[in-house]
Design an enzyme around this catalytic site. Sequence first.
Site: not given
Ligand code: GCB
Length: 636
Positions: A195, A438, A507, A543
């Site tokens: 990403d 990841e 997330y 994150e």
């Molecule tokens: C993640 C990734 C990161 C992405 C992020 C996202 O888990 O490690 O590279 O940019 O999520 O915003 O989806």
Amino acid sequence: MKNTFINSLLAVMLTFLFVTPSLADDFNEPYIPAIALYPQQNAVRNRLDLSGIWNFQLDPKDEGEKNGWFNGLPEPQSIAVPGSWNDQLDQQHNYLGCSWYETETFVPSTWKDSEIGLRIGSAVYFAKVWINGQPLGQHEGGHLPFAFAITNKVKWGEKNRITIMVENKLSPDRVPGNVAGGALASQNYPNANYDFFPYSGLHRAVWLYSVPKSAHLIDITLTTNFQDTEGIIHAKVRKHGKATSGTVVVKGKDGKQVSAPIRFNGDETEVDIHIPQVKLWSPESPYLYDVTVELGNAAKPIDSYTLQTGIRTIEVKGDDILLNGKPIIIRGFGKHEDFPIYGRGVAQPVMVKDFSLMKWLGANAFRTSHYPYDESVYAEADKQGILIIDEMPSVGLVFYDDQKDIDRRRKVCDKMLQEMITRDKNHPSVIMWCVANEPSPKTLGSNVLTGTNDAAAEENRIAKEFLGGLVRQAKQLDPTRLATFVGVMGGPADWMECCDLITINRYYGWYTNIGNFPMAERYFSGELDKLHNDLHKPIVVTEFGADAIAGHHANEDEMFSEEYQQKMINAYLDIANTKPYVKGMMIWAFADFRTSQALMRVRGMNLKGVFTQDRRPKMAAWLLKKRWVDDKNGDY
Ligand code: GCB
């Protein structure tokens, strides 16, 4: 992940096969220790920065090599080095293929009696290099430097042509690449299985440098410790050539110095230097010592090299991360090297700004997601007392495709890990090596939907061998730092058994439980407890966050509003404050950044930054400043 999993629901499984350029006999693999010592200007060493405007030509038909473009580009355009090629010229933003760079330079005649090297800071993804039409070598993998000896190939008194072919195709056997079946890969344009935008080209400075011919230093490894008020620097020195002795001098800012003689019996030697009344390095007091290694007679050394380092220790004990024996809390970000037009090219004003913004809101750490950054970033972090989790470019690994590809990726990872540690091992700011971001099981999408984290038995075996092998290799190459990989939501917890601590990206509330904050908070909190109960290690959440379009506001929970992002970050930090074993919270991301185009990436941007791409604060940045600076109470 998250859009890994969402896309996996939509994914059309495509296999992208590109052939990796063959290892022609006359192209050498660079000698990794040659990147250990960044080119330095001093009384006995010289360097020449080749940054500037180079000749450039795309080679979409792969015809350059066949047609001898290393003898001169037929129709060159101008391009800036360093800088990504993507946005400097029209019609090549999404280009995947070969490109050629060319420059000409005199080599100073005063270097005639020296050994001369060419060092390329980063070429994404694969490079072949020629000097004066003669093949010099090749290198695979972006974001890490490589160097070649050119002493016998230099033309004196006339210009030398340096030609670099850079090729950035995405393939399943590359790291990172386009993993067959990788969910992002089949949805993104360009179809990278990660990403961030696949910016390419010569991203960092290209140097010519000279070192003394009769003998010179190749590598210096400093490890540090302390006992009561005495600091100890252990220096391991590797040299080439005739010198049999030398000195290591350690000098503090107050001018006080301690030195120790070194004697070689072969090309390597080690010594301990004891520093009385040591000033330790920490984020609160980033004290640096100059460590100078000299070969030969101290009055007129044959070679000399100075490193700046700090004396500190880092370890995990129970649920704590201890810096100099005292528990620390990590407050920070995941970042990217990303700026308009520069792409991933070194943009030092932006780097300086980022440090001042991190200080402004009270952060003490960042992760070099998802690749090692330019060397100047680490030097600045050393000076400013910012902690770094140094991550290699292995993002989006999977363990269920063709075994040949898995094996090749492992080889590339091993090499990148060696390169990263060779390059960054002397920075006190670097407290942790991160060997992957990841890595995912095949069932990631359904795991996330069902709240499970299983993988097939064979996949488990391969993944544990792969990731465990990398973590062990990191610990072997550098036993003084922590080693980990960053776990994905829905990824098997037992893959992380090999890590010194648990580092995870989560997330809830963004890719799952959208708008349902109570549920998202319950899942996040529950999973933290479970992971800690199962693995008994401190946790750093590397994150979490939400996309926010700067200036978009809502008075109800609405995705992409600044309020939603702020509320989510606030909720996660509040939960972390209730978990004594959570030792770090790192928001994704520091600033908005460019990605491939995809359904979830409006304008080809990931908008999870708390700053915009041009570094203006969103509401979330003010929230962090309030929590971490104004209310400073030891909490997140
Ligand atoms: C993640 C990734 C990161 C992405 C992020 C996202 O888990 O490690 O590279 O940019 O999520 O915003 O989806």
